[in-house]
Design a protein around this motif. Structure first.
Motif, PDB file in Angstrom:
ATOM      1  N   UNK A  19       0.827  -1.210   0.000  1.00 25.36           N
ATOM      2  CA  UNK A  19       0.000   0.000   0.000  1.00 25.36           C
ATOM      3  C   UNK A  19       0.860   1.259   0.000  1.00 25.36           C
ATOM      4  N   UNK A  20       1.926   1.251   0.793  1.00 21.95           N
ATOM      5  CA  UNK A  20       2.813   2.415   0.828  1.00 21.95           C
ATOM      6  C   UNK A  20       3.497   2.655  -0.504  1.00 21.95           C
ATOM      7  N   UNK A  21       4.007   1.582  -1.117  1.00 24.54           N
ATOM      8  CA  UNK A  21       4.677   1.710  -2.411  1.00 24.54           C
ATOM      9  C   UNK A  21       3.701   2.194  -3.476  1.00 24.54           C
ATOM     10  N   UNK A  22       2.498   1.616  -3.460  1.00 27.12           N
ATOM     11  CA  UNK A  22       1.490   2.011  -4.453  1.00 27.12           C
ATOM     12  C   UNK A  22       1.118   3.486  -4.286  1.00 27.12           C
ATOM     13  N   UNK A  23       0.967   3.923  -3.027  1.00 27.71           N
ATOM     14  CA  UNK A  23       0.612   5.320  -2.784  1.00 27.71           C
ATOM     15  C   UNK A  23       1.670   6.284  -3.296  1.00 27.71           C
ATOM     16  N   UNK A  24       2.932   5.982  -3.002  1.00 29.37           N
ATOM     17  CA  UNK A  24       4.021   6.852  -3.484  1.00 29.37           C
ATOM     18  C   UNK A  24       4.078   6.845  -5.010  1.00 29.37           C
ATOM     19  N   UNK A  25       3.931   5.658  -5.586  1.00 26.39           N
ATOM     20  CA  UNK A  25       3.977   5.546  -7.051  1.00 26.39           C
ATOM     21  C   UNK A  25       2.829   6.328  -7.692  1.00 26.39           C
ATOM     22  N   UNK A  26       1.664   6.289  -7.074  1.00 27.86           N
ATOM     23  CA  UNK A  26       0.519   7.018  -7.610  1.00 27.86           C
ATOM     24  C   UNK A  26       0.761   8.523  -7.574  1.00 27.86           C
TER      25      UNK A  26
ATOM     26  N   UNK B  18      -3.913   8.310 -12.642  1.00 25.73           N
ATOM     27  CA  UNK B  18      -3.627   8.509 -11.219  1.00 25.73           C
ATOM     28  C   UNK B  18      -4.738   9.291 -10.544  1.00 25.73           C
ATOM     29  N   UNK B  19      -5.289  10.281 -11.256  1.00 23.37           N
ATOM     30  CA  UNK B  19      -6.387  11.053 -10.667  1.00 23.37           C
ATOM     31  C   UNK B  19      -7.618  10.176 -10.454  1.00 23.37           C
ATOM     32  N   UNK B  20      -7.892   9.287 -11.404  1.00 24.14           N
ATOM     33  CA  UNK B  20      -9.026   8.375 -11.248  1.00 24.14           C
ATOM     34  C   UNK B  20      -8.804   7.445 -10.061  1.00 24.14           C
ATOM     35  N   UNK B  21      -7.600   6.892  -9.959  1.00 24.92           N
ATOM     36  CA  UNK B  21      -7.291   5.992  -8.847  1.00 24.92           C
ATOM     37  C   UNK B  21      -7.383   6.720  -7.515  1.00 24.92           C
ATOM     38  N   UNK B  22      -6.862   7.953  -7.469  1.00 22.99           N
ATOM     39  CA  UNK B  22      -6.912   8.726  -6.236  1.00 22.99           C
ATOM     40  C   UNK B  22      -8.352   9.012  -5.835  1.00 22.99           C
ATOM     41  N   UNK B  23      -9.207   9.318  -6.825  1.00 23.80           N
ATOM     42  CA  UNK B  23     -10.609   9.566  -6.530  1.00 23.80           C
ATOM     43  C   UNK B  23     -11.306   8.335  -5.976  1.00 23.80           C
ATOM     44  N   UNK B  24     -11.054   7.178  -6.596  1.00 17.77           N
ATOM     45  CA  UNK B  24     -11.668   5.939  -6.121  1.00 17.77           C
ATOM     46  C   UNK B  24     -11.199   5.571  -4.717  1.00 17.77           C
ATOM     47  N   UNK B  25      -9.899   5.720  -4.480  1.00 17.23           N
ATOM     48  CA  UNK B  25      -9.369   5.393  -3.153  1.00 17.23           C
ATOM     49  C   UNK B  25      -9.893   6.364  -2.095  1.00 17.23           C
ATOM     50  N   UNK B  26     -10.018   7.627  -2.476  1.00 22.90           N
ATOM     51  CA  UNK B  26     -10.547   8.617  -1.526  1.00 22.90           C
ATOM     52  C   UNK B  26     -11.992   8.295  -1.172  1.00 22.90           C
ATOM     53  N   UNK B  27     -12.781   7.911  -2.175  1.00 25.55           N
ATOM     54  CA  UNK B  27     -14.177   7.552  -1.914  1.00 25.55           C
ATOM     55  C   UNK B  27     -14.263   6.334  -0.999  1.00 25.55           C
ATOM     56  N   UNK B  28     -13.424   5.323  -1.277  1.00 21.59           N
ATOM     57  CA  UNK B  28     -13.419   4.137  -0.429  1.00 21.59           C
ATOM     58  C   UNK B  28     -12.994   4.485   0.994  1.00 21.59           C
ATOM     59  N   UNK B  29     -11.986   5.351   1.112  1.00 19.94           N
ATOM     60  CA  UNK B  29     -11.534   5.770   2.438  1.00 19.94           C
ATOM     61  C   UNK B  29     -12.618   6.505   3.206  1.00 19.94           C
TER      62      UNK B  29
END
Length: 485
Positions: A275-282, A297-308
């Motif tokens: 998770x840490x590596x993926x976050x930095x890479x994103x 990356x913006x799409x992934x960040x949006x999806x992860x933010x919604x899940x969070x």
């Protein structure tokens, strides 16, 4: 030999004589069968697992292709490809014969033999020196084979699909273990558990069954889930858009879930590191000048933010929902140091480190010691010189980029590099031998494939490879199959 072993042998032989990529797919998928004996009878005390058997056939097939022996020699001796690994393997195999005799009865070790429970024994040459050297040679051969044929776009696609099929197999075997255990039919899996390794299939934590799939224990299955899931996550951009990409993403997520269900502390640590590596890479891709990378990356960040936010909302509304998860993490990670397993494995590692010192930092030979830390295993087995060769090779493959490679090749190499980091972290907690297995060896071969010796600076690694390199693949791995249309 059980019927699953006979079926797998038939598949391996059929794939060996085919022109498609099926041998690679079977090799990766068979990694999920970590308790299946492929040798007749009891194998004479030697466990021949499906992935090892398939890898041996694969290496022989690659080397038998016209022109591949000279290519293998070039790659093996090239210090910018796998030259350091070649030196390590030669030193390790020679040392496995010489070092246990040189330091016999001068050091105490925890032997590889599975029938020894607790304590240490005086160092002596053993059959473990032979078997572990064979495993090391097989992994080296796998790296060499992937290095020879892994520099083309077609092969990179086959490698990604192989990880996808492996992930599906791992999920299916894990579900089989969990479901059949819950209904009292675990005996149906007996034909798949014929190796002589110690099997820990009915362990529970907090009343929850530890999912082990068809591996020997939860730590082996959990590491397999996190490693393959991580590979799929980083390789997602290289799957075809649409249904194939969605299936790959769903498989990656299910693998992470199965890794959590394994309740392996190593898998939990590997998951956190992933998770840490993926976050930095994103975040790095988010700042990229490449519009496609930044958009993804913006799409992934949006999806992860919604899940969070959903998880945070659930925690605010009903904190007790997370009590079980917190208890599991606390017991498996933060209280791990007080468990009998941790104490025993720590004693193995301490004995391996003392053997390294007792040998004057020369090591006592591959197959002489059993530890629970990969770095100590390298040091205790091959000494300081072997460790410098191996760690130098890893730094070369994991840090440096292939010179003059195309942007796509560089992105692919970065994805493979990142996918290996969680596996190497897990190995620091649980790996007992210097050999990390066929899958890691294959990934290292993929990383070494696009590299070229310094004396050929005019060669540019791209999808438009020279005819000399490209002609290797069609004869072995024709791209006649696609996944999910």
């Amino acid at each position: 030999m059980s019927w699953p072993a006979a079926v797998l042998w038939a598949m391996i032989i059929a794939a060996a004589f085919s022109r498609g990529p099926w041998l690679i797919y079977i090799m990766f998928a068979s990694g999920a069968f970590g308790m299946l004996q492929m040798a007749p009878g009891d194998g004479g005390g030697l466990n021949v697992l499906p992935q090892a058997a398939c890898a041996a056939v694969f290496v022989l097939k690659v080397l038998s292709q016209p022109g591949n022996i000279p290519r293998a020699v070039d790659a093996a001796l090239d210090p910018y490809r796998i030259g350091l690994l070649t030196a390590f393997t030669l030193y390790g195999v020679i040392g496995s014969y010489c070092l246990p005799r040189l330091f016999a009865e001068l050091a105490y070790v925890v032997p590889v033999s599975s029938d020894v429970v607790g304590g240490t024994e005086v160092l002596r040459p053993s059959k473990g020196n032979i078997t572990q050297s064979c495993y090391l040679l097989l992994s080296y051969g796998t790296t060499l084979a992937f290095c020879i044929i892994g520099a083309t776009k077609e092969f990179r696609r086959h490698y990604a699909l192989a990880n996808l099929y492996a992930g599906m197999t791992i999920i299916i075997t894990g579900m089989m273990d969990a479901v059949l255990y819950s209904v009292g039919l675990s005996d149906l899996l007996t034909p798949f558990r014929t190796a002589t390794y110690v099997l820990i299939s009915e362990a529970e934590i907090e009343g929850v069954k530890r999912v082990i799939g068809l591996m020997s224990e939860a730590s082996a299955y959990g590491g397999l889930c996190i490693g393959t899931g991580g590979a799929l996550i980083f390789l997602l951009p290289f799957f075809h858009k649409g249904r194939e990409s969605l299936v790959a993403a769903a498989t990656a997520m299910l693998l992470l879930v199965m890794g959590v269900l394994s309740t392996s502390s190593g898998a939990y640590v590997g998951f956190a590191i992933l998770c840490g590596i993926y976050g930095v890479h994103m975040l790095v891709r988010l700042a990229s000048r490449d519009d496609r990378e930044a958009r993804r990356s913006r799409i992934e960040l949006g999806l992860l933010s919604a899940a969070g936010l959903i998880v945070l909302g659930a925690f605010i509304v009903q904190p007790s929902l997370f009590d079980f998860a917190f208890d599991m993490v606390d017991k498996l990670v933060f209280q791990k140091s007080v468990t009998a397993s941790y104490i025993e494995r720590t004693s193995w590692t301490r004995a391996g480190w003392e053997a390294f010192l007792d040998s004057g930092t020369m090591g006592v030979g591959i197959g002489s010691i059993r530890v629970s830390n990969w770095s100590v295993s390298i040091l205790g087995s091959t000494g300081l010189f072997g460790a410098l060769l191996m760690f130098g090779f890893l730094v070369q493959q994991l840090v440096f980029k292939p010179r003059k490679a195309s942007p796509e090749v560089q992105r692919y190499n970065t994805a493979v590099q990142l996918s290996l980091l969680p596996l190497l972290a897990i190995a620091q907690l649980s790996a007992t031998m210097p050999d990390l297995g066929v899958s890691v060896a294959a990934a290292l071969g993929v990383l070494a494939a696009p590299r070229r010796a310094r004396e050929h600076p005019q060669q540019v690694v791209s999808d438009a490879q020279s005819e000399r390199d490209r002609q290797v693949v069609p004869s072995q791995l024709s791209d006649r199959s696609t996944a999910f249309g």
